[in-house]
Enzyme design. Structure first.
Site, PDB file in Angstrom:
ATOM      1  N   GLY A  19       0.816  -1.219   0.000  1.00  0.00           N
ATOM      2  CA  GLY A  19       0.000   0.000   0.000  1.00  0.00           C
ATOM      3  C   GLY A  19       0.848   1.267   0.000  1.00  0.00           C
ATOM      4  O   GLY A  19       0.695   2.145  -0.861  1.00  0.00           O
ATOM      5  N   LEU A  57      10.599 -12.203   1.836  1.00  0.00           N
ATOM      6  CA  LEU A  57      11.518 -11.799   2.907  1.00  0.00           C
ATOM      7  C   LEU A  57      11.885 -12.962   3.830  1.00  0.00           C
ATOM      8  O   LEU A  57      12.945 -12.953   4.450  1.00  0.00           O
ATOM      9  CB  LEU A  57      10.901 -10.661   3.730  1.00  0.00           C
ATOM     10  CG  LEU A  57      10.815  -9.308   3.020  1.00  0.00           C
ATOM     11  CD1 LEU A  57       9.928  -8.347   3.807  1.00  0.00           C
ATOM     12  CD2 LEU A  57      12.214  -8.705   2.838  1.00  0.00           C
ATOM     13  N   PHE A  76      10.619  -1.433   3.237  1.00  0.00           N
ATOM     14  CA  PHE A  76       9.205  -1.221   3.553  1.00  0.00           C
ATOM     15  C   PHE A  76       8.414  -2.524   3.435  1.00  0.00           C
ATOM     16  O   PHE A  76       7.201  -2.537   3.568  1.00  0.00           O
ATOM     17  CB  PHE A  76       8.600  -0.154   2.619  1.00  0.00           C
ATOM     18  CG  PHE A  76       8.786   1.249   3.139  1.00  0.00           C
ATOM     19  CD1 PHE A  76      10.039   1.716   3.478  1.00  0.00           C
ATOM     20  CD2 PHE A  76       7.701   2.100   3.288  1.00  0.00           C
ATOM     21  CE1 PHE A  76      10.221   3.000   3.970  1.00  0.00           C
ATOM     22  CE2 PHE A  76       7.868   3.388   3.776  1.00  0.00           C
ATOM     23  CZ  PHE A  76       9.124   3.849   4.115  1.00  0.00           C
ATOM     24  N   GLY A  77       9.097  -3.641   3.160  1.00  0.00           N
ATOM     25  CA  GLY A  77       8.391  -4.915   2.991  1.00  0.00           C
ATOM     26  C   GLY A  77       7.978  -5.510   4.323  1.00  0.00           C
ATOM     27  O   GLY A  77       8.455  -5.108   5.382  1.00  0.00           O
ATOM     28  N   TYR A 141       2.351  -6.969  15.792  1.00  0.00           N
ATOM     29  CA  TYR A 141       2.943  -6.148  14.731  1.00  0.00           C
ATOM     30  C   TYR A 141       3.874  -5.077  15.327  1.00  0.00           C
ATOM     31  O   TYR A 141       5.006  -4.887  14.855  1.00  0.00           O
ATOM     32  CB  TYR A 141       1.798  -5.515  13.940  1.00  0.00           C
ATOM     33  CG  TYR A 141       2.171  -4.404  13.008  1.00  0.00           C
ATOM     34  CD1 TYR A 141       2.902  -4.651  11.850  1.00  0.00           C
ATOM     35  CD2 TYR A 141       1.788  -3.083  13.271  1.00  0.00           C
ATOM     36  CE1 TYR A 141       3.242  -3.616  10.985  1.00  0.00           C
ATOM     37  CE2 TYR A 141       2.106  -2.055  12.412  1.00  0.00           C
ATOM     38  CZ  TYR A 141       2.842  -2.320  11.271  1.00  0.00           C
ATOM     39  OH  TYR A 141       3.170  -1.303  10.417  1.00  0.00           O
ATOM     40  N   LYS A 145       8.018  -4.351  14.961  1.00  0.00           N
ATOM     41  CA  LYS A 145       8.648  -3.083  14.558  1.00  0.00           C
ATOM     42  C   LYS A 145       9.707  -2.665  15.585  1.00  0.00           C
ATOM     43  O   LYS A 145      10.776  -2.156  15.224  1.00  0.00           O
ATOM     44  CB  LYS A 145       7.580  -2.004  14.373  1.00  0.00           C
ATOM     45  CG  LYS A 145       6.668  -2.268  13.178  1.00  0.00           C
ATOM     46  CD  LYS A 145       7.461  -2.344  11.870  1.00  0.00           C
ATOM     47  CE  LYS A 145       6.612  -2.565  10.658  1.00  0.00           C
ATOM     48  NZ  LYS A 145       7.393  -2.656   9.409  1.00  0.00           N
ATOM     49  N   ARG A 179      -7.873  10.440  15.179  1.00  0.00           N
ATOM     50  CA  ARG A 179      -6.550   9.934  15.597  1.00  0.00           C
ATOM     51  C   ARG A 179      -5.486  10.270  14.554  1.00  0.00           C
ATOM     52  O   ARG A 179      -4.376  10.681  14.873  1.00  0.00           O
ATOM     53  CB  ARG A 179      -6.634   8.412  15.799  1.00  0.00           C
ATOM     54  CG  ARG A 179      -5.313   7.766  16.055  1.00  0.00           C
ATOM     55  CD  ARG A 179      -5.423   6.283  16.381  1.00  0.00           C
ATOM     56  NE  ARG A 179      -4.123   5.681  16.266  1.00  0.00           N
ATOM     57  CZ  ARG A 179      -3.653   5.069  15.181  1.00  0.00           C
ATOM     58  NH1 ARG A 179      -4.408   4.923  14.112  1.00  0.00           N
ATOM     59  NH2 ARG A 179      -2.425   4.604  15.158  1.00  0.00           N
TER      60      ARG A 179
HETATM   61  C1  15L Z   1       0.563   1.176  10.577  1.00  0.00           C
HETATM   62  O1  15L Z   1       1.673   0.917  10.992  1.00  0.00           O
HETATM   63  C2  15L Z   1      -0.060   0.375   9.517  1.00  0.00           C
HETATM   64  O2  15L Z   1       0.877  -0.117   8.588  1.00  0.00           O
HETATM   65  C3  15L Z   1      -1.164   1.104   8.795  1.00  0.00           C
HETATM   66  O3  15L Z   1      -1.912   0.156   8.087  1.00  0.00           O
HETATM   67  C4  15L Z   1      -2.049   1.897   9.740  1.00  0.00           C
HETATM   68  O4  15L Z   1      -2.778   1.006  10.546  1.00  0.00           O
HETATM   69  C5  15L Z   1      -1.208   2.814  10.576  1.00  0.00           C
HETATM   70  O5  15L Z   1      -0.173   2.117  11.227  1.00  0.00           O
HETATM   71  C6  15L Z   1      -2.022   3.593  11.628  1.00  0.00           C
HETATM   72  O6  15L Z   1      -1.670   3.549  12.808  1.00  0.00           O
HETATM   73  O7  15L Z   1      -2.970   4.260  11.260  1.00  0.00           O
END
Ligand code: 15L
Length: 277
Positions: A19, A57, A76-77, A141, A145, A179
């Site tokens: 995206g 990856l 960014f993958g 997720y 990160k 937000r």
């Molecule tokens: C992110 O890290 C996501 O990749 C994206 O899809 C959104 O959810 C974004 O955060 C967000 O916090 O709005």
């Protein structure tokens, strides 16, 4: 902004078909002709003058082939939202290990890593945080990160790769809800930050917030500004749209307290008074 360096250097862009990859690819290709794109599948609109190398990856051999000969990598993958452990482990944790290790072996000089606001999503919205706070991930997720940021620090300190981690908010043409008025970033501003990571002579290891010039920001992004970041997107210009969208979404008693929003409220079983700093 620093002046563009030798643009004949090979730059590899992972996640090119995702995206965010799709949004920023045209801007990056203009700045860095010859950019090498990689992802599991080719972008649908791949142009004849673009080079694409397929890579999963989670497959070390494929990642090594994709980054061979690279001077820099824009990573960014990976899995870009919350998901089951196995998906996050393979794409974001094994994937990051493969990427950084392949980069080291290939002699890569710089890596720009797409981290996320979800590495610190459990900070309360009333808190203003810098890039030196303890990570407080709001999801599997977000943990992945935070892992990527830590791995970046290791490869920067131990192997001298100049690593820039961008804690990206939400990329798009405008903020999607209230937000996002605090965390929105335009594609153009994101590319400015990537450029700093690829070109600024002072970069060794940096964590920068991926946010435009947002009056409602929760983040101190002074380091980015010191490195020349001059965002042009202003979330407040889109407040009416964001508030109208928010009215349709309705309240989230847990998510509305924390910076990570729905990533915090999903699967939440705690007492909100005991969660997040
Ligand atoms: C992110 O890290 C996501 O990749 C994206 O899809 C959104 O959810 C974004 O955060 C967000 O916090 O709005």
């Amino acid at each position: 902004m620093p002046q563009a360096q030798d643009r004949s250097r090979r730059i590899v862009f992972t996640g090119a078909a995702g995206g965010v990859g799709t949004m920023i690819r045209p801007l990056l290709s203009r700045l860095y002709p010859g950019l090498v794109l990689t992802d599991r599948v080719a972008p649908a609109d791949l142009r004849a003058d673009e080079t694409f190398v397929p890579a999963d990856l989670a497959r070390a051999d494929e990642v090594a082939a994709a980054v061979r000969g690279a001077h820099s990598i824009i990573h960014f993958g990976g899995h870009s939202v919350e998901g089951p452990w196995d998906a996050i482990l393979q794409a974001n944790i094994v994937g990051c290990c493969n990427l950084f290790e392949a980069a080291r072996q290939a002699g890569v000089k710089r890596i720009v890593f797409a981290s996320s606001n979800h590495a610190v999503g459990f900070y309360r919205r009333r808190k203003r945080i810098g890039t030196d706070v303890t990570v407080r991930p709001d999801s599997r997720y977000g943990v992945s990160k935070a892992f990527g940021e830590a791995l970046g620090a290791l490869y920067a300190d131990k192997h001298g790769i100049a690593v820039t981690c961008l804690r990206i908010g939400n990329v798009g043409q405008r903020p999607l809800d209230v937000r996002r008025l605090s965390i929105w970033i335009s594609p153009e501003d994101l590319v400015q930050l990537i450029r700093i990571g690829l070109e600024h002579p002072d970069v060794r290891y940096e964590i920068l917030y991926g946010a435009s010039d947002n009056a409602a920001s929760w983040w101190d992004n002074s380091r980015a500004h010191k490195l020349g970041y001059r965002p042009t997107g202003r979330a407040e210009d889109h407040r009416a749209h964001a508030e109208a969208e928010q009215a349709r979404i309705g309240p989230d008693p847990v998510g509305d307290l924390f910076q990570g929003g729905t990533f915090c409220s999903a699967e939440f079983t705690n007492d909100v008074r005991r969660a997040g700093p």
